[in-house]
Each structure stands twice: as C-alpha cells, then as structure tokens.
Motif scaffolding. Sequence first.
Motif, PDB file in Angstrom:
ATOM      1  N   ASN A 122     -31.696  65.337 -38.982  1.00 40.25           N
ATOM      2  CA  ASN A 122     -30.991  64.126 -39.400  1.00 40.25           C
ATOM      3  C   ASN A 122     -29.725  64.518 -40.167  1.00 40.25           C
ATOM      4  N   PRO A 123     -28.554  64.208 -39.655  1.00 41.90           N
ATOM      5  CA  PRO A 123     -27.307  64.618 -40.335  1.00 41.90           C
ATOM      6  C   PRO A 123     -27.164  64.043 -41.732  1.00 41.90           C
ATOM      7  N   TYR A 124     -27.803  62.912 -42.014  1.00 44.41           N
ATOM      8  CA  TYR A 124     -27.684  62.279 -43.325  1.00 44.41           C
ATOM      9  C   TYR A 124     -28.446  63.033 -44.419  1.00 44.41           C
ATOM     10  N   THR A 125     -29.369  63.900 -44.003  1.00 45.05           N
ATOM     11  CA  THR A 125     -30.141  64.660 -44.991  1.00 45.05           C
ATOM     12  C   THR A 125     -29.572  66.060 -45.216  1.00 45.05           C
ATOM     13  N   ILE A 126     -28.473  66.383 -44.546  1.00 39.86           N
ATOM     14  CA  ILE A 126     -27.903  67.734 -44.649  1.00 39.86           C
ATOM     15  C   ILE A 126     -27.599  68.127 -46.101  1.00 39.86           C
ATOM     16  N   ILE A 163     -20.248  73.730 -40.675  1.00 42.38           N
ATOM     17  CA  ILE A 163     -20.881  74.321 -39.489  1.00 42.38           C
ATOM     18  C   ILE A 163     -21.911  73.350 -38.904  1.00 42.38           C
ATOM     19  N   LEU A 164     -22.730  72.754 -39.766  1.00 36.86           N
ATOM     20  CA  LEU A 164     -23.772  71.845 -39.299  1.00 36.86           C
ATOM     21  C   LEU A 164     -23.180  70.579 -38.687  1.00 36.86           C
ATOM     22  N   GLU A 165     -22.109  70.092 -39.263  1.00 37.15           N
ATOM     23  CA  GLU A 165     -21.456  68.911 -38.697  1.00 37.15           C
ATOM     24  C   GLU A 165     -20.918  69.207 -37.295  1.00 37.15           C
ATOM     25  N   ALA A 166     -20.367  70.410 -37.114  1.00 40.66           N
ATOM     26  CA  ALA A 166     -19.848  70.798 -35.804  1.00 40.66           C
ATOM     27  C   ALA A 166     -20.973  70.887 -34.782  1.00 40.66           C
ATOM     28  N   PHE A 167     -22.100  71.477 -35.175  1.00 40.28           N
ATOM     29  CA  PHE A 167     -23.240  71.571 -34.270  1.00 40.28           C
ATOM     30  C   PHE A 167     -23.797  70.186 -33.948  1.00 40.28           C
ATOM     31  N   HIS A 168     -23.793  69.307 -34.939  1.00 39.85           N
ATOM     32  CA  HIS A 168     -24.334  67.964 -34.717  1.00 39.85           C
ATOM     33  C   HIS A 168     -23.521  67.199 -33.672  1.00 39.85           C
ATOM     34  N   THR A 169     -22.213  67.381 -33.683  1.00 42.32           N
ATOM     35  CA  THR A 169     -21.371  66.669 -32.709  1.00 42.32           C
ATOM     36  C   THR A 169     -21.645  67.130 -31.280  1.00 42.32           C
ATOM     37  N   THR A 170     -22.130  68.353 -31.124  1.00 43.57           N
ATOM     38  CA  THR A 170     -22.460  68.868 -29.781  1.00 43.57           C
ATOM     39  C   THR A 170     -23.946  68.715 -29.470  1.00 43.57           C
ATOM     40  N   LYS A 171     -24.669  68.048 -30.413  1.00 39.71           N
ATOM     41  CA  LYS A 171     -26.104  67.772 -30.245  1.00 39.71           C
ATOM     42  C   LYS A 171     -26.948  69.047 -30.123  1.00 39.71           C
ATOM     43  N   GLU A 172     -26.504  70.109 -30.769  1.00 37.26           N
ATOM     44  CA  GLU A 172     -27.259  71.359 -30.788  1.00 37.26           C
ATOM     45  C   GLU A 172     -28.344  71.302 -31.866  1.00 37.26           C
ATOM     46  N   LYS A 173     -29.509  71.842 -31.551  1.00 40.78           N
ATOM     47  CA  LYS A 173     -30.588  71.911 -32.526  1.00 40.78           C
ATOM     48  C   LYS A 173     -30.457  73.222 -33.304  1.00 40.78           C
ATOM     49  N   VAL A 174     -30.488  73.122 -34.634  1.00 40.93           N
ATOM     50  CA  VAL A 174     -30.301  74.314 -35.455  1.00 40.93           C
ATOM     51  C   VAL A 174     -31.362  74.403 -36.543  1.00 40.93           C
ATOM     52  N   ILE A 175     -31.536  75.627 -37.029  1.00 39.71           N
ATOM     53  CA  ILE A 175     -32.398  75.858 -38.176  1.00 39.71           C
ATOM     54  C   ILE A 175     -31.594  76.608 -39.236  1.00 39.71           C
TER      55      ILE A 175
END
Length: 291
Positions: A122-126, A163-175
């Motif tokens: 969830n991007p809002y919890t980043i 970095i996480l915002e960029a990954f979120h825009t491409t719908k990539e799953k990250v840890i």
Amino acid sequence: MNIIILSRNASLYSTQSIVEAARRRNHYVRVIDHMACDLMIESGKSKIFFNNQPIGNIDAVIPRIGSTATSYGAAVIRQFESQGVFSTLHAEPLLKARDKLSCLQILGSHGIGVPKTVYVSNPYTIPFLLEQMSPYPIIIKLVTGTQGMGVILAENKTNAESILEAFHTTKEKVILQKFIKEANGADVRVFIVDDKIVGAMKRQAKSGDFRSNLHRGGTSELIKLSSQEEETALKSAQILGLKIAGVDMLKTHSGPMVLEVNASPGLEGIEGTTGIDIAGKIIQFVEKNRK
C-alpha cells in the motif's frame, strides 16, 4: 537412462555441464525447452508434446527453470510427475523458493535466521514502514529479481521513498530489507544435492558495489563453513522441499542469515571456484532415485 533436461538455452554453462556429466556416465540425454512443450490433460492419460511429438519413455527430468518461466515450468514438471517420471525438482518447492516473499515467510516461520523484511503493498503506508526500517541504509528488492538485478541500496528515508514511488508507478512488487553492514559486501553460496552439501564459496562484491553476484562483477573463493552455517543451509533446503538448491547466506553478528534459496542454482561459479564436479553429483542423485 533416458534423461531430459528442461532448459530454455542448451548452450548455457549449467545445462552443458549436466549434459556432459550424463553422457560420461553413458546416459542418453537431450535438452528440451519447457516453454515449447504442449500439455494435454485427460483423466489418467496426461501427455506432453514437443514439436508436435509426444514425449515418452523418460526415466528422469532435470528442470532448469528460469525466473521468466516459473509458472509454466512448474506446470510442465507436474505433467511429467503425473506420468511417474522422476524429477530432481518438484513444482511446489520451485514456486515457494522463486517467490522471495514466500521463501522468507516459510523460512522465518521455521526459525531460520532471515534479514528483517517488509513487504510493501500500500503506497499510503510507505512513510510508516520506512520508519520501521531505521537505521539506514536499507535494501529495496524486486520480488521477482534475479542475479542481483532489481536490488537497490537506499541511503536514507527520502531516497527510499523516491525509489518506492517509482516502483509503485510501474506496479512492481518490492520488499524492504535491513542492510547487514558487517557482511562487508560478501555472502556465502552453499550448493546442496540430495540433502548433502557438495560445495560452498564466498562471493565478494566488486569495489563500490554491495551486490556479491558473480554476474555483477563479484569475485569468489573457497570457504569452510561453520557447523551453524551447514545446519542452516541444509535445514533451509529441506524446509522448502528442495533436493538441489543454492542457499545464499550472510555472516552476521547474530549468526547466518538466509537471503534466498535458489531452486535452479547455476553451476559455473561453484564448479569453477571449488573444482568439484557438481553436475556429476546431480547425475548420481538421478541414478539413485530412478524409477
């Protein structure tokens, strides 16, 4: 024996090494691209076709399934197993090990040491999650990344957010993972065949990098494992149901921590570093278990 190696590229070092090992022991072996296989499913009559021809009379398959073909590769393995063919890799262990999140969840729940890891959905919890990962730097990984690709070092919270915002825009799953400073850019690769450690090496990242993968320019050397490292590697492979595995670990102040477990580990680095015929040990494992 009549052996099939499932591989998308017959010229890869690992594939060729296994082919040569099988032929040295007088087995008939051929390489088949699992993505070019067609599956026919009927009650009690499952079939596998390659180039419009049914595949039959097979004693064993040795799957070499890459990350881009995990799902279908697992389906092909299941089809062979439904025909009673011995496989060095089962479908479910492949799926568990290939997904970094699932792998760490399973190992952590069994008491295996793993780096502190957070899955971002969830991007809002980043902002909240990044607070939990302090102190910095931290590691950000693509869930599906391999060979050091999709692994980024975030030096601070602001850097990590970008970095996480960029990954979120491409719908990539990250840890997110804790950065283990005391590892000094090195990890340990342990190669396991049939519940036995057959080789181990230390991999060191090149200057200026933190990724120790040999594909990223890292170097390797022989290493003697501690009893705790041996136990951790063997238990990790057994928990995931893998008879052939490459277990990657970090040396930390609190003991060995498992980064990931590879279900189709490459042979070039471990054979070149140790001088051990790992491919030959894989063929011996097949011979022992043929049906």
